[in-house]
Scaffold this motif. Structure first.
Motif, PDB file in Angstrom:
ATOM      1  N   UNK A   1      38.850  40.715  35.881  1.00 11.28           N
ATOM      2  CA  UNK A   1      37.821  40.122  36.732  1.00 11.28           C
ATOM      3  C   UNK A   1      36.496  39.975  35.997  1.00 11.28           C
ATOM      4  N   UNK A   2      36.190  40.943  35.112  1.00 10.05           N
ATOM      5  CA  UNK A   2      34.928  40.888  34.372  1.00 10.05           C
ATOM      6  C   UNK A   2      34.888  39.633  33.504  1.00 10.05           C
ATOM      7  N   UNK A   3      36.011  39.336  32.839  1.00  6.49           N
ATOM      8  CA  UNK A   3      36.060  38.149  31.990  1.00  6.49           C
ATOM      9  C   UNK A   3      35.947  36.875  32.825  1.00  6.49           C
ATOM     10  N   UNK A   4      36.547  36.861  34.010  1.00  6.39           N
ATOM     11  CA  UNK A   4      36.458  35.690  34.883  1.00  6.39           C
ATOM     12  C   UNK A   4      35.013  35.475  35.342  1.00  6.39           C
TER      13      UNK A   4
ATOM     14  N   UNK B   1      37.391  40.491  44.820  1.00  5.07           N
ATOM     15  CA  UNK B   1      38.179  40.794  46.017  1.00  5.07           C
ATOM     16  C   UNK B   1      39.166  39.682  46.348  1.00  5.07           C
ATOM     17  N   UNK B   2      39.644  38.990  45.325  1.00  6.15           N
ATOM     18  CA  UNK B   2      40.605  37.904  45.535  1.00  6.15           C
ATOM     19  C   UNK B   2      41.855  38.436  46.245  1.00  6.15           C
ATOM     20  N   UNK B   3      42.264  37.726  47.288  1.00  8.04           N
ATOM     21  CA  UNK B   3      43.445  38.143  48.048  1.00  8.04           C
ATOM     22  C   UNK B   3      43.149  39.149  49.132  1.00  8.04           C
ATOM     23  N   UNK B   4      41.896  39.581  49.254  1.00  8.92           N
ATOM     24  CA  UNK B   4      41.501  40.536  50.294  1.00  8.92           C
ATOM     25  C   UNK B   4      40.550  39.851  51.278  1.00  8.92           C
ATOM     26  N   UNK B   5      40.180  40.557  52.328  1.00  7.34           N
ATOM     27  CA  UNK B   5      39.323  39.969  53.359  1.00  7.34           C
ATOM     28  C   UNK B   5      37.874  39.969  52.875  1.00  7.34           C
ATOM     29  N   UNK B   6      37.518  38.924  52.123  1.00  8.50           N
ATOM     30  CA  UNK B   6      36.199  38.851  51.496  1.00  8.50           C
ATOM     31  C   UNK B   6      35.092  38.780  52.536  1.00  8.50           C
TER      32      UNK B   6
ATOM     33  N   UNK C   1      33.460  52.076  39.060  1.00 10.41           N
ATOM     34  CA  UNK C   1      33.245  53.521  38.907  1.00 10.41           C
ATOM     35  C   UNK C   1      32.971  54.185  40.258  1.00 10.41           C
ATOM     36  N   UNK C   2      32.212  53.517  41.121  1.00  7.72           N
ATOM     37  CA  UNK C   2      31.752  54.146  42.360  1.00  7.72           C
ATOM     38  C   UNK C   2      32.735  54.041  43.520  1.00  7.72           C
ATOM     39  N   UNK C   3      33.605  53.025  43.527  1.00  6.67           N
ATOM     40  CA  UNK C   3      34.495  52.844  44.674  1.00  6.67           C
ATOM     41  C   UNK C   3      35.540  53.962  44.706  1.00  6.67           C
ATOM     42  N   UNK C   4      35.669  54.670  45.815  1.00  2.00           N
ATOM     43  CA  UNK C   4      36.637  55.767  45.884  1.00  2.00           C
ATOM     44  C   UNK C   4      38.072  55.249  45.845  1.00  2.00           C
ATOM     45  N   UNK C   5      38.950  56.031  45.285  1.00  2.00           N
ATOM     46  CA  UNK C   5      40.365  55.667  45.298  1.00  2.00           C
ATOM     47  C   UNK C   5      40.903  55.832  46.713  1.00  2.00           C
ATOM     48  N   UNK C   6      41.880  55.037  47.051  1.00  2.00           N
ATOM     49  CA  UNK C   6      42.482  55.119  48.370  1.00  2.00           C
ATOM     50  C   UNK C   6      41.869  54.189  49.387  1.00  2.00           C
ATOM     51  N   UNK C   7      40.822  53.446  49.003  1.00  2.00           N
ATOM     52  CA  UNK C   7      40.211  52.499  49.941  1.00  2.00           C
ATOM     53  C   UNK C   7      40.953  51.170  49.964  1.00  2.00           C
ATOM     54  N   UNK C   8      41.786  50.940  48.945  1.00  2.00           N
ATOM     55  CA  UNK C   8      42.475  49.656  48.855  1.00  2.00           C
ATOM     56  C   UNK C   8      41.679  48.609  48.106  1.00  2.00           C
ATOM     57  N   UNK C   9      40.489  48.990  47.628  1.00  2.00           N
ATOM     58  CA  UNK C   9      39.629  48.056  46.890  1.00  2.00           C
ATOM     59  C   UNK C   9      39.420  48.593  45.482  1.00  2.00           C
ATOM     60  N   UNK C  10      39.519  47.720  44.531  1.00  2.00           N
ATOM     61  CA  UNK C  10      39.319  48.104  43.142  1.00  2.00           C
ATOM     62  C   UNK C  10      38.935  46.889  42.326  1.00  2.00           C
ATOM     63  N   UNK C  11      38.747  47.076  41.014  1.00  2.00           N
ATOM     64  CA  UNK C  11      38.336  45.996  40.127  1.00  2.00           C
ATOM     65  C   UNK C  11      39.396  45.818  39.051  1.00  2.00           C
TER      66      UNK C  11
ATOM     67  N   UNK D   1      18.509  41.740  46.516  1.00  2.00           N
ATOM     68  CA  UNK D   1      19.838  41.593  45.925  1.00  2.00           C
ATOM     69  C   UNK D   1      20.278  40.138  45.985  1.00  2.00           C
ATOM     70  N   UNK D   2      20.949  39.681  44.942  1.00  2.84           N
ATOM     71  CA  UNK D   2      21.255  38.264  44.772  1.00  2.84           C
ATOM     72  C   UNK D   2      22.509  37.835  45.533  1.00  2.84           C
ATOM     73  N   UNK D   3      22.325  36.904  46.442  1.00  2.00           N
ATOM     74  CA  UNK D   3      23.460  36.290  47.130  1.00  2.00           C
ATOM     75  C   UNK D   3      24.147  35.278  46.218  1.00  2.00           C
ATOM     76  N   UNK D   4      23.346  34.572  45.394  1.00  5.63           N
ATOM     77  CA  UNK D   4      23.890  33.549  44.497  1.00  5.63           C
ATOM     78  C   UNK D   4      24.860  34.155  43.483  1.00  5.63           C
ATOM     79  N   UNK D   5      24.587  35.370  43.018  1.00  6.38           N
ATOM     80  CA  UNK D   5      25.488  36.051  42.097  1.00  6.38           C
ATOM     81  C   UNK D   5      26.555  36.832  42.850  1.00  6.38           C
ATOM     82  N   UNK D   6      26.169  37.456  43.963  1.00  5.11           N
ATOM     83  CA  UNK D   6      27.078  38.352  44.680  1.00  5.11           C
ATOM     84  C   UNK D   6      28.258  37.658  45.322  1.00  5.11           C
ATOM     85  N   UNK D   7      28.059  36.449  45.889  1.00  2.45           N
ATOM     86  CA  UNK D   7      29.158  35.772  46.570  1.00  2.45           C
ATOM     87  C   UNK D   7      30.252  35.295  45.615  1.00  2.45           C
ATOM     88  N   UNK D   8      29.922  34.550  44.548  1.00  2.00           N
ATOM     89  CA  UNK D   8      31.004  34.156  43.634  1.00  2.00           C
ATOM     90  C   UNK D   8      31.669  35.341  42.950  1.00  2.00           C
ATOM     91  N   UNK D   9      30.895  36.387  42.674  1.00  2.00           N
ATOM     92  CA  UNK D   9      31.472  37.585  42.067  1.00  2.00           C
ATOM     93  C   UNK D   9      32.462  38.247  43.029  1.00  2.00           C
TER      94      UNK D   9
END
Length: 328
Positions: free
Chosen positions: A172-175, A293-298, A158-168, A280-288
Motif C-alpha cells: 500500500x505504501x508503494x501505491x 482500506x481497499x475491500x473494507x467499509x471505507x 504500528x498503532x492499529x491493534x491486532x484483531x481489529x480486522x484492519x491493517x496495512x 488534518x488533510x482530507x485531500x491526502x487522507x481520502x485517497x490514502x
C-alpha cells in the motif's frame, strides 16, 4: 435578502461555498449513490484526478520557499511534532472511547485521523488571513504532506491493534507513493514550464483541488450508502462523533498554542503553528484510505475524518477572521 448577503453571513460563522458543497455531496451520495458500472467507472477517474491534484501541488510549490522555510526550525519541528506525535497519541486515547458507543470502523477512523498530515491549502489561507507567517506555513504544510505519504501508513500500521480486522499491506505504501508523491515530484520538475501559467490562471487549479475532494467524498459515501452506512450511524452516533472531533481539535489547538508560547515563538509563527499543527488533510487522507482500506467499509473509517475536516474549517475560519479584525 440577496444571495451575496446570505453568503457573507454564512462566511462569518465559517461556512463557505466549499463546505456547503461538501455537505451537498454527502446528501447526493445518500439519495443518489453511484452503483454498478457507474461506481466502477468512477474509480479510475478518481485515481487520475487525485494524481493531477498532486502534480499541480508540485508545479505550484516554490523550491526556494521550502529551502528558506527550513531556517525556521522551531516552526517546522513544532508542526511535525503536533502532526505526527501529538495527534497519534490523541488518536490512541480517543479510539477506545469511541468504540464504547460506535462501530469499530469509526474508532479506527479516529486513529487514522491521528496519523494523517496537515492540510495544505486551508492552513496556508487561514495563516494569511490572520497575518501569520505564510512562507513558514507553506513550508510546514508541504513538508508535512511529503513526509506523511510514507510516514502516515507506517504510523497507522504500528498503532492499529491486532484483531481489529484492519491493517496495512506493505504494498500500500508503494501505491500511495505512486498516486501522490510521484506526481508531486513530476510537478516539481515541470515547475519552470508551468509556474507562471498556474499563477496567472488560479481558478482551474482551485477547481481540480476542490473537485477532486468532492469526487472522492461522493465515491466513498456512495459505497457506504449502498452498504447501509446510515443504518449503522444513527443521529445519536453522529452527535458522539462530532463531540469527539470537537474535543480532539480543542486539545490539539490548546497544546499547539501552549507549546509555541513556551518555545518563545513570535505571533506570526504561532499562528502558522496553530493552523498547520491542528488540522488534518482530507485531500491526502481520502485517497490514502482508498488504498489502505481497499475491500473494507471505507465510508465508516473516513466518516470521523469528514466530520473533523468540516469542524476544523469552521473553527479556523472563525479564529482567522477574529485575528484579522483584531490586527486591523
Amino acid at each position: 435578502m440577496s444571495l451575496a448577503t446570505v453568503e457573507t453571513a454564512l462566511r462569518r460563522v465559517g461556512l463557505d461555498r466549499y463546505m456547503m458543497l461538501l455537505v451537498a455531496t454527502v446528501l447526493l451520495a445518500t439519495f443518489a449513490p453511484a452503483r454498478g458500472d457507474f461506481a466502477a467507472a468512477l474509480k479510475p477517474v478518481t485515481y487520475w484526478v487525485v494524481a493531477l491534484l498532486f502534480f499541480l501541488y508540485g508545479a505550484k510549490l516554490s523550491t526556494k520557499t521550502i529551502v528558506s522555510g527550513f531556517a525556521n526550525w522551531k516552526l517546522q519541528i513544532g508542526v511535525l511534532l503536533c502532526t505526527f506525535a501529538l495527534f497519534p497519541l490523541l488518536g490512541l486515547v480517543v479510539k477506545p472511547v469511541a468504540v464504547q458507543w460506535l462501530p469499530t470502523a469509526i474508532g479506527v477512523g479516529f486513529l487514522y485521523i491521528g496519523c494523517l498530515p496537515s492540510t495544505v491549502q486551508s492552513s496556508i489561507a487561514f495563516t494569511s488571513v490572520s497575518g501569520g507567517n505564510v512562507a513558514g506555513a507553506v513550508c510546514a504544510a508541504s513538508i508535512s504532506n511529503l513526509v506523511g505519504v510514507v510516514l502516515s501508513p507506517l504510523l497507522f500500521a504500528v498503532l492499529i491493534p491486532s484483531g481489529t480486522g484492519y491493517g496495512v499491506d506493505p504494498s500500500a505504501v508503494w501505491k500511495i507513493v505512486q498516486q501522490i508523491l510521484l506526481p508531486f515530484a513530476v510537478g516539481q520538475l515541470c515547475r519552470p514550464l508551468l509556474a507562471d501559467l498556474l499563477n496567472r490562471y488560479k481558478l482551474p487549479t482551485m477547481i481540480v483541488d476542490r473537485g477532486s475532494i468532492l469526487l472522492i467524498v461522493y465515491s466513498a459515501f456512495s459505497a457506504g450508502v449502498v452498504n447501509g452506512i446510515w443504518q449503522v450511524v444513527s443521529p445519536g452516533a453522529l452527535a458522539i462523533i462530532v463531540g469527539l472531533c470537537a474535543a480532539l481539535l480543542a486539545v490539539a489547538m490548546a497544546v499547539a498554542l501552549g507549546a509555541g508560547k513556551a518555545a518563545g515563538m513570535p505571533r506570526a509563527d504561532l499562528l502558522a503553528l496553530l493552523y498547520c499543527g491542528s488540522t488534518k488533510s482530507l485531500a491526502t487522507g481520502l485517497p490514502m484510505a482508498g488504498i489502505l482500506f481497499a475491500g473494507q467499509d471505507i465510508s465508516l473509517v473516513v466518516l470521523p475524518l469528514m466530520v473533523f475536516h468540516l469542524l476544523q474549517l469552521v473553527v479556523c475560519a472563525i479564529i482567522s477572521q477574529r485575528m484579522a479584525a483584531r490586527a486591523s
